[in-house]
Motif scaffolding. Structure first.
Motif, PDB file in Angstrom:
ATOM      1  N   SER A 223       2.411  -1.737   1.675  1.00  0.00           N
ATOM      2  CA  SER A 223       1.041  -1.475   2.119  1.00  0.00           C
ATOM      3  C   SER A 223       0.425  -2.753   2.654  1.00  0.00           C
ATOM      4  CB  SER A 223       0.210  -0.940   0.947  1.00  0.00           C
ATOM      5  OG  SER A 223      -1.158  -1.012   1.277  1.00  0.00           O
ATOM      6  N   LYS A 225      -2.607  -3.088   3.709  1.00  0.00           N
ATOM      7  CA  LYS A 225      -3.977  -3.234   3.217  1.00  0.00           C
ATOM      8  C   LYS A 225      -3.983  -3.833   1.819  1.00  0.00           C
ATOM      9  CE  LYS A 225      -5.384   1.061   4.528  1.00  0.00           C
ATOM     10  NZ  LYS A 225      -6.279   2.195   4.389  1.00  0.00           N
ATOM     11  N   PHE A 226      -3.055  -3.315   0.983  1.00  0.00           N
ATOM     12  CA  PHE A 226      -2.959  -3.833  -0.377  1.00  0.00           C
ATOM     13  C   PHE A 226      -2.637  -5.321  -0.333  1.00  0.00           C
ATOM     14  CE2 PHE A 226      -0.670  -5.125  -4.105  1.00  0.00           C
ATOM     15  CZ  PHE A 226      -1.298  -4.468  -5.147  1.00  0.00           C
ATOM     16  N   LYS A 228      -3.110  -7.545   1.966  1.00  0.00           N
ATOM     17  CA  LYS A 228      -4.222  -8.358   2.433  1.00  0.00           C
ATOM     18  C   LYS A 228      -5.202  -8.571   1.282  1.00  0.00           C
ATOM     19  CE  LYS A 228      -7.521  -8.665   6.159  1.00  0.00           C
ATOM     20  NZ  LYS A 228      -8.459  -7.851   6.925  1.00  0.00           N
ATOM     21  N   ALA A 229      -5.471  -7.502   0.548  1.00  0.00           N
ATOM     22  CA  ALA A 229      -6.424  -7.590  -0.558  1.00  0.00           C
ATOM     23  C   ALA A 229      -5.880  -8.426  -1.703  1.00  0.00           C
ATOM     24  CB  ALA A 229      -6.788  -6.192  -1.051  1.00  0.00           C
ATOM     25  N   GLY A 231      -4.345 -11.227  -1.184  1.00  0.00           N
ATOM     26  CA  GLY A 231      -4.264 -12.589  -0.692  1.00  0.00           C
ATOM     27  C   GLY A 231      -2.912 -12.948  -0.093  1.00  0.00           C
TER      28      GLY A 231
ATOM     29  N   GLY B 324     -13.202 -10.536   1.774  1.00  0.00           N
ATOM     30  CA  GLY B 324     -12.524 -10.951   2.998  1.00  0.00           C
ATOM     31  C   GLY B 324     -11.725  -9.857   3.671  1.00  0.00           C
ATOM     32  N   LEU B 325     -11.981  -8.612   3.321  1.00  0.00           N
ATOM     33  CA  LEU B 325     -11.186  -7.533   3.885  1.00  0.00           C
ATOM     34  C   LEU B 325     -11.729  -7.054   5.227  1.00  0.00           C
ATOM     35  CD1 LEU B 325     -10.401  -5.501   0.687  1.00  0.00           C
ATOM     36  CD2 LEU B 325      -9.096  -7.297   1.782  1.00  0.00           C
ATOM     37  N   TYR B 326     -13.014  -7.275   5.461  1.00  0.00           N
ATOM     38  CA  TYR B 326     -13.583  -6.945   6.755  1.00  0.00           C
ATOM     39  C   TYR B 326     -14.384  -8.146   7.226  1.00  0.00           C
ATOM     40  CZ  TYR B 326     -12.131  -2.140   6.249  1.00  0.00           C
ATOM     41  OH  TYR B 326     -11.367  -1.015   6.123  1.00  0.00           O
ATOM     42  N   PRO B 344      -9.253 -13.656   2.192  1.00  0.00           N
ATOM     43  CA  PRO B 344      -9.043 -12.974   0.913  1.00  0.00           C
ATOM     44  C   PRO B 344      -8.514 -13.925  -0.163  1.00  0.00           C
ATOM     45  CG  PRO B 344      -8.115 -11.699   2.707  1.00  0.00           C
ATOM     46  CD  PRO B 344      -8.594 -12.977   3.305  1.00  0.00           C
ATOM     47  N   ILE B 345      -7.592 -14.796   0.224  1.00  0.00           N
ATOM     48  CA  ILE B 345      -6.955 -15.657  -0.778  1.00  0.00           C
ATOM     49  C   ILE B 345      -7.982 -16.589  -1.403  1.00  0.00           C
ATOM     50  CG2 ILE B 345      -6.178 -17.380   0.931  1.00  0.00           C
ATOM     51  CD1 ILE B 345      -4.027 -16.324  -1.980  1.00  0.00           C
ATOM     52  N   LEU B 348     -10.024 -14.699  -3.949  1.00  0.00           N
ATOM     53  CA  LEU B 348      -9.239 -14.431  -5.152  1.00  0.00           C
ATOM     54  C   LEU B 348      -9.078 -15.701  -5.975  1.00  0.00           C
ATOM     55  CD1 LEU B 348      -6.555 -12.143  -3.507  1.00  0.00           C
ATOM     56  CD2 LEU B 348      -8.076 -11.448  -5.339  1.00  0.00           C
ATOM     57  N   VAL B 362      -5.720   0.592  -0.518  1.00  0.00           N
ATOM     58  CA  VAL B 362      -5.887  -0.830  -0.820  1.00  0.00           C
ATOM     59  C   VAL B 362      -5.542  -1.127  -2.273  1.00  0.00           C
ATOM     60  CG1 VAL B 362      -7.556  -2.722  -0.840  1.00  0.00           C
ATOM     61  CG2 VAL B 362      -7.671  -0.990   0.931  1.00  0.00           C
TER      62      VAL B 362
END
Lengths: 346, 531
Positions: A223, A225-226, A228-229, A231, B324-326, B344-345, B348, B362
């Motif tokens: 995935s 999307k996963f 990316k979320a 990191g 940071g997803l959008y 995103p990193i 986190l 997600v």
């Protein structure tokens, strides 16, 4: 009983069950047609070892989500380049083989990097683009082979310009892996070195997939999307997988060539990607999921079918033309069947 | 009292166990505009799907109740049947073909045809279009709506407002149309366009056509309808004449519900209001469908902040932007330091964790086991659960497994074992896996979006209790986004209401229903008597 049978078949997967049954049936037919079955089995093992690494090259691509690496000829050409370099340097035996690997891997890494860049720009149609990358690079190198400044007499045509279409490895590293610790049991010759090398590569990929980077690649494939979320740099994961796949392709062709005894230049690498794709699909992989066991089973069954079906067909249809037609039908028939299972052959 | 056109009697519908409509009855008079009001999930769409005989209704076991049209019992078995009966719908998304002209779009699939030589031989499929007649028909429909566009211009490139009118023109061009449903038609329009639309609706009703107007803008309801029907949680709560009611009452009726008190009666905890952990200034997020258009909001350390609002207003975008997803812009300070957005990193690593509203997309790796799902983010972000061999790392499968076992016990995840693929888990258990993954990151702020969407009531309670527990005992600051006001009001310390991409206001959980209702509808000038 029938319930148990059904659940067993379901576990194996119907396509895999069909194809394995077919292989067994053909072997039995070969026995009754008085063909030399131990010899066929030996050849089957050799073909498994020589094609194995090429099939293994599919795994990183599939797991990273770029799908089946139809661009495998790119890696193959990098491997051939490395192999020719080692011949040019007059390296022989196992040293020659290792030098060939050392030379081809950096080339494959560079080529894989640019290939990966391309694949990251065409998300969603990697397989189609990869197919044409393979075709293009093979065609481009048809010119390349003509103009490359190799000096060795083993590589160049004795008269005229350019490199030979087939380059014999007899004086260099013909069968260095095959012959290593080779032994014969019940008439079946086991190419120990070849198989050991293949299994080692499998182990390497298996361990790699359990590293942090390997985990990131698997997540990316499952995935985007996963990932990316979480990191994970999706493009970087895909890039690493593509580079690895290309490098495995390069090593794969060296293993193939040392067993076959020749390097084949020009259009020979064109269709090699398809055979590797077919093998891993037959083994039970899909365009999104692959395991090392799929590689092992797939390459044995696919190569076995090609190998045994031909002499059997030869006996049944003695006319020369027909058996050649049969060979083509069997080979592409299996590939076609395998491709219909790309969605996951469960 | 005028003549009754449509009468719904005792409509009930359930999807599986889930009852979405419970004995709803209402009537529409001829030439009347009736507004159907309700929060997301109140049952409006289901009711309209029934009215249109949509396949989704019949494939899930149909519904119970009766529909009368001009006093006659009708069986609406398919959308085609609904059309034959003269029920039309103006869709929220524009169903227009960009490359066709306005007239062609209006007449789509109902083209006016004329004979030619070939068609006389080969049949009606070969008839030619009567462009003149089609254009003049379209003109009539457009004139009726008092829209000035030329019927031969292409739809492509027309402003959104006009597209809505073309849809309406298509419906009123149908000769037998008796009832039109407008599904949140003003949601995408500017204020002046919305006014024009309402004017057009009035014109339509003059020719005896009735309109069901679905909206959540309360002032529009007051200004243009004669009758209001309010649904809440699948049940009819009120059926009122618009002249007998006012905006405050409508808001109250739309939102009102008992607050299930989960909090252990420690109302109004003393909050250190000066200790700001996260601060947003002119914060914007480009999340399609959930645009955030500039928000100033502070989050206090240790609180549970709720973010509420209607769907599509931007509440979902806030957490997605912070993670940071959008693409996000503006200034966000976390613990007093700038948070680099769109990475995103970084979010986190700075100890922010997110439970996404998009659980399957997600939130989970559907084809990996529970153990991998719980640990993968920590592996990538914090290098946990890894063994090092020089340059080489290997997953520490033993630790991963025993850690996952602990989480499974803690959250009571019902599964066959830690290696079960998350695809096979129920929604509630999947949500628990997502939550376990987020807290494995040991965050300072936990962002949770729609934590109870699509999960059963028992799991709901467990998830909410877990959030409270994390907040009280592990001192996690929690930002919870939810469409369910009741849920927000039951566990949050403050609730921020987002409307049209902006902060409408911050309310206390025990503020009145009317206040919530008004803020969600985007009314900022709240009448004094409510405050």
């Amino acid at each position: 009983m029938s319930e148990k049978l059904k659940s067993t078949i379901k576990n194996i997967g119907i396509p895999r069950f069909v194809i394995v049954t077919m292989l067994i049936v053909i072997y039995i037919a070969a026995y009754f047609l008085k063909l030399n079955v131990p010899r066929l089995l030996s050849d089957n093992l050799v073909r498994m070892g020589m094609n194995g690494v090429l099939v293994l090259a599919m795994v990183p691509g599939i797991l990273s989500g770029t799908g089946l690496n139809f661009g495998l000829p790119l890696g193959i050409i990098c491997g051939i380049l490395g192999g020719l370099l080692s011949i040019e340097l007059q390296m022989t035996g196992i040293v020659g083989f290792l030098v060939a690997m050392m030379c081809s891997i950096p080339i494959a890494i560079i080529a894989g990097y640019f290939y990966g860049k391309l694949l990251n720009r065409v998300k969603g149609s990697e397989m189609m683009v990869g197919t044409y990358v393979g075709f293009s690079i093979v065609s481009l190198m048809c010119i390349g082979w003509l103009v490359m400044p190799f000096k060795s007499d083993a590589i160049r045509w004795p008269i005229g310009e350019g490199l030979r279409t087939t380059i014999a490895l007899t004086d260099f590293y013909d069968k260095v892996l095959n012959d290593f610790l080779q032994f014969t049991i019940f008439g079946v010759t086991v190419p120990t070195g070849l198989l050991l090398f293949f299994f080692m590569m499998c182990l390497f990929v298996f361990l790699f997939l359990r590293t942090k980077t390997g985990m990131a690649i698997r997540a990316t494939g499952s995935s985007n999307k996963f990932s990316k979320a979480s990191g994970i740099d999706v493009d970087k994961s895909r890039m690493i997988a593509t580079v690895l796949s290309t490098a495995l392709g390069a090593i794969g062709i060296l293993v193939y060539a040392q067993s076959y005894g020749f390097f084949q230049l020009y259009t020979a690498p064109l269709m090699m990607g398809f055979a590797a794709v077919a093998a891993i699909l037959l083994g039970g992989a899909s365009a999104h999921n692959a395991k090392i066991t799929h590689v092992l089973l797939g390459v044995f069954v696919f190569q076995g079918l090609l190998l045994v079906a031909l002499p059997v067909a030869n006996v049944i249809f003695p006319q020369g033309n027909l058996s050649e037609v049969m060979r083509v039908i069997v080979q592409y028939g299996i590939i076609l069947y395998a491709l219909t299972k790309a969605g996951g052959g469960q | 009292m005028g003549e009754i056109l449509l009468q719904l009697k005792g409509i009930s519908k359930h999807y599986g166990e889930n009852k979405v409509l419970n004995n709803v009855s209402f009537e529409v008079e001829k030439g009347q505009i009736v507004s159907l009001l309700g929060e997301n999930g109140a049952g409006k769409s289901t009711l309209m799907n029934i009215l249109f005989g949509m396949p989704v209704i019949h494939s899930t076991g149909g519904f119970s109740g009766e529909i009368y049209l001009e006093g006659e019992l009708v069986d609406i078995s398919s959308p085609v049947k609904a059309m034959e009966l003269g029920i039309g719908m103006v869709h929220q998304e524009f169903m227009l073909i960009p490359g066709y002209s306005v007239a062609e779009n209006i007449k789509l699939n109902r083209e006016v045809l004329k004979d030619n030589l070939v068609s006389k031989v080969l049949g009606k499929d070969f008839k030619t279009l009567d462009a003149k007649k089609m254009n003049s028909d379209a003109r009539v429909a457009l004139d009726k709506l008092e829209v000035g566009i030329e019927e031969y211009t292409k739809v492509e490139g027309l402003p959104v407002g006009y597209m809505q009118f073309i849809e309406i023109a298509r419906e009123i061009d149908k000769k037998n149309v008796r009832l039109l449903v407008f599904d949140e038609p003003t949601a995408v329009l500017t204020e002046s366009e919305a006014e024009n639309l309402i004017k057009a609706m009035r014109i339509i009703t003059q020719s005896g056509i009735s309109i069901i107007f679905i909206t959540h803008r309360l002032d529009e309801v007051i200004s243009c309808t004669e009758q209001v029907t309010i649904l809440r949680d699948g049940a009819l709560v009120a059926n009122k004449k618009t002249s007998d009611t006012n905006i405050v009452e409508l808001a109250e009726l739309m939102v009102g519900r008992k607050i299930e008190s989960l909090k252990n009666s420690e109302e109004n905890r003393a909050m250190e209001m000066n200790d700001i952990i996260l601060s947003m200034k002119n914060y914007k997020v480009g999340m399609p469908g959930e645009l955030v258009k500039g928000i100033d909001l502070n989050v206090h350390r240790g609180e549970i902040l709720g973010i509420g609002g209607l769907a599509g207003q931007g509440k979902i975008g806030i957490a997605n932007g912070i993670m940071g997803l959008y693409p996000a812009s503006g200034e966000v300070l976390f613990n007093g330091e700038t948070l680099n957005l769109n990475k995103p990193i970084e979010s986190l690593k700075r100890k922010l964790a997110f439970v996404s509203e998009d659980r399957k997309g997600v939130g989970l790796l559907l084809d990996e086991g529970i153990d991998i799902n719980i640990t993968v983010t920590s592996i990538q972000v914090n290098n946990r659960f890894l063994k090092r061999y020089g340059f080489f790392t290997q997953l520490d499968l033993g630790t991963i497994r025993s850690y996952a076992d602990g989480m499974i016990k803690m959250f009571d995840i019902r599964c066959t074992g830690p290696d079960q693929k998350t695809r096979r888990l129920s929604g509630g258990n999947q949500q628990k896996v997502c939550l376990a993954r987020a807290i494995t990151l040991e965050p300072e702020i936990l962002l949770v979006s729609e934590p109870t969407r699509g999960i059963d009531i028992g799991a709901k309670k467990l998830v909410l209790d877990a959030l409270i527990d994390l907040n009280r005992n592990k001192n996690m600051t929690i930002i919870m986004t939810s469409s369910e006001l009741g849920e927000l009001r039951s566990i949050c310390d403050r609730v921020a209401i987002i409307s049209e991409g902006k902060l409408a206001g911050i309310l206390k959980p025990n503020d009145s229903d009317a206040k919530y209702g008004l803020m969600m509808s985007g009314k900022t000038d709240i009448p004094k008597e409510v405050m």
